[in-house]
Motif scaffolding. Sequence first.
Motif, PDB file in Angstrom:
ATOM      1  N   UNK A 137       0.794  -1.232   0.000  1.00 29.66           N
ATOM      2  CA  UNK A 137       0.000   0.000   0.000  1.00 29.66           C
ATOM      3  C   UNK A 137       0.825   1.281   0.000  1.00 29.66           C
ATOM      4  N   UNK A 138       0.237   2.306  -0.610  1.00 27.38           N
ATOM      5  CA  UNK A 138       0.801   3.655  -0.536  1.00 27.38           C
ATOM      6  C   UNK A 138       0.504   4.259   0.830  1.00 27.38           C
ATOM      7  N   UNK A 139      -0.581   3.819   1.432  1.00 25.04           N
ATOM      8  CA  UNK A 139      -0.971   4.252   2.779  1.00 25.04           C
ATOM      9  C   UNK A 139      -1.688   3.089   3.448  1.00 25.04           C
ATOM     10  N   UNK A 140      -1.356   2.853   4.723  1.00 26.47           N
ATOM     11  CA  UNK A 140      -2.035   1.822   5.499  1.00 26.47           C
ATOM     12  C   UNK A 140      -2.176   2.315   6.924  1.00 26.47           C
ATOM     13  N   UNK A 141      -3.397   2.270   7.412  1.00 29.24           N
ATOM     14  CA  UNK A 141      -3.674   2.611   8.796  1.00 29.24           C
ATOM     15  C   UNK A 141      -4.548   1.508   9.377  1.00 29.24           C
ATOM     16  N   UNK A 142      -4.082   0.913  10.467  1.00 33.46           N
ATOM     17  CA  UNK A 142      -4.848  -0.113  11.172  1.00 33.46           C
ATOM     18  C   UNK A 142      -5.044   0.402  12.590  1.00 33.46           C
ATOM     19  N   UNK A 143      -6.308   0.671  12.931  1.00 32.10           N
ATOM     20  CA  UNK A 143      -6.627   1.258  14.235  1.00 32.10           C
ATOM     21  C   UNK A 143      -7.442   0.275  15.046  1.00 32.10           C
ATOM     22  N   UNK A 144      -6.981   0.002  16.255  1.00 29.95           N
ATOM     23  CA  UNK A 144      -7.732  -0.847  17.172  1.00 29.95           C
ATOM     24  C   UNK A 144      -8.838   0.010  17.788  1.00 29.95           C
ATOM     25  N   UNK A 145     -10.078  -0.257  17.402  1.00 34.38           N
ATOM     26  CA  UNK A 145     -11.219   0.510  17.905  1.00 34.38           C
ATOM     27  C   UNK A 145     -12.003  -0.263  18.968  1.00 34.38           C
ATOM     28  N   UNK A 146     -11.395  -1.260  19.551  1.00 36.32           N
ATOM     29  CA  UNK A 146     -12.064  -2.076  20.559  1.00 36.32           C
ATOM     30  C   UNK A 146     -12.541  -1.247  21.742  1.00 36.32           C
ATOM     31  N   UNK A 147     -11.791  -0.205  22.087  1.00 36.43           N
ATOM     32  CA  UNK A 147     -12.162   0.657  23.220  1.00 36.43           C
ATOM     33  C   UNK A 147     -13.533   1.298  23.030  1.00 36.43           C
ATOM     34  N   UNK A 148     -14.016   1.360  21.798  1.00 30.38           N
ATOM     35  CA  UNK A 148     -15.305   1.980  21.494  1.00 30.38           C
ATOM     36  C   UNK A 148     -16.470   1.008  21.715  1.00 30.38           C
ATOM     37  N   UNK A 149     -16.159  -0.194  22.151  1.00 28.73           N
ATOM     38  CA  UNK A 149     -17.158  -1.251  22.260  1.00 28.73           C
ATOM     39  C   UNK A 149     -17.161  -1.847  23.663  1.00 28.73           C
ATOM     40  N   UNK A 150     -18.168  -2.625  23.947  1.00 29.59           N
ATOM     41  CA  UNK A 150     -18.340  -3.229  25.257  1.00 29.59           C
ATOM     42  C   UNK A 150     -17.507  -4.514  25.347  1.00 29.59           C
ATOM     43  N   UNK A 151     -16.181  -4.324  25.437  1.00 30.36           N
ATOM     44  CA  UNK A 151     -15.247  -5.440  25.531  1.00 30.36           C
ATOM     45  C   UNK A 151     -14.258  -5.148  26.655  1.00 30.36           C
ATOM     46  N   UNK A 152     -13.567  -6.158  27.167  1.00 29.95           N
ATOM     47  CA  UNK A 152     -12.581  -5.921  28.230  1.00 29.95           C
ATOM     48  C   UNK A 152     -11.455  -4.996  27.761  1.00 29.95           C
ATOM     49  N   UNK A 153     -10.911  -4.238  28.689  1.00 28.35           N
ATOM     50  CA  UNK A 153      -9.784  -3.352  28.381  1.00 28.35           C
ATOM     51  C   UNK A 153      -8.649  -4.168  27.770  1.00 28.35           C
ATOM     52  N   UNK A 154      -7.990  -3.591  26.792  1.00 29.05           N
ATOM     53  CA  UNK A 154      -6.871  -4.267  26.135  1.00 29.05           C
ATOM     54  C   UNK A 154      -7.275  -5.231  25.036  1.00 29.05           C
ATOM     55  N   UNK A 155      -8.562  -5.312  24.725  1.00 28.79           N
ATOM     56  CA  UNK A 155      -9.027  -6.237  23.686  1.00 28.79           C
ATOM     57  C   UNK A 155      -8.527  -5.816  22.313  1.00 28.79           C
ATOM     58  N   UNK A 156      -8.376  -6.788  21.443  1.00 26.66           N
ATOM     59  CA  UNK A 156      -8.050  -6.554  20.043  1.00 26.66           C
ATOM     60  C   UNK A 156      -9.085  -7.307  19.209  1.00 26.66           C
ATOM     61  N   UNK A 157     -10.292  -6.746  19.149  1.00 27.42           N
ATOM     62  CA  UNK A 157     -11.378  -7.441  18.468  1.00 27.42           C
ATOM     63  C   UNK A 157     -12.099  -6.591  17.424  1.00 27.42           C
ATOM     64  N   UNK A 158     -11.928  -5.273  17.468  1.00 24.59           N
ATOM     65  CA  UNK A 158     -12.602  -4.359  16.549  1.00 24.59           C
ATOM     66  C   UNK A 158     -11.549  -3.458  15.908  1.00 24.59           C
ATOM     67  N   UNK A 159     -11.479  -3.493  14.569  1.00 24.33           N
ATOM     68  CA  UNK A 159     -10.442  -2.734  13.877  1.00 24.33           C
ATOM     69  C   UNK A 159     -11.013  -1.920  12.724  1.00 24.33           C
ATOM     70  N   UNK A 160     -10.338  -0.827  12.454  1.00 20.45           N
ATOM     71  CA  UNK A 160     -10.614  -0.001  11.276  1.00 20.45           C
ATOM     72  C   UNK A 160      -9.359  -0.025  10.417  1.00 20.45           C
ATOM     73  N   UNK A 161      -9.525  -0.384   9.149  1.00 20.47           N
ATOM     74  CA  UNK A 161      -8.420  -0.430   8.204  1.00 20.47           C
ATOM     75  C   UNK A 161      -8.670   0.594   7.104  1.00 20.47           C
ATOM     76  N   UNK A 162      -7.681   1.433   6.879  1.00 23.69           N
ATOM     77  CA  UNK A 162      -7.680   2.341   5.734  1.00 23.69           C
ATOM     78  C   UNK A 162      -6.476   1.930   4.893  1.00 23.69           C
TER      79      UNK A 162
END
Length: 102
Positions: free
Chosen positions: A16-41
Amino acid sequence: MIQEIIESKLSEAFNPDHLSVVNESYMHNVPAGSESHFKVVIVSEKFAGARLIARHRQVNQVLADELANHIHALSMHTYTGAEWQEQNQLAPDSPMCLGGSK
């Protein structure tokens, strides 16, 4: 750890010319430190001529194991270089989760 795997696999597959992977788990009802919800650009010329569904299928194929075993939700924003420029190099913000206790 999952975030790094996603970044590595997408970098290798799409160069990719640009890649952003953001862990958005904090925005959801999951335990702290979770890696279950991501946004990829991801901005790659490998998306040229492909419709949105085909682009998403390409990403899903690369991340098949993570989607089957680790990722609960994946928001994807897939662009060619020209499309990314048209977007002023900005992807939409993800909404906050409305489910659970949030």
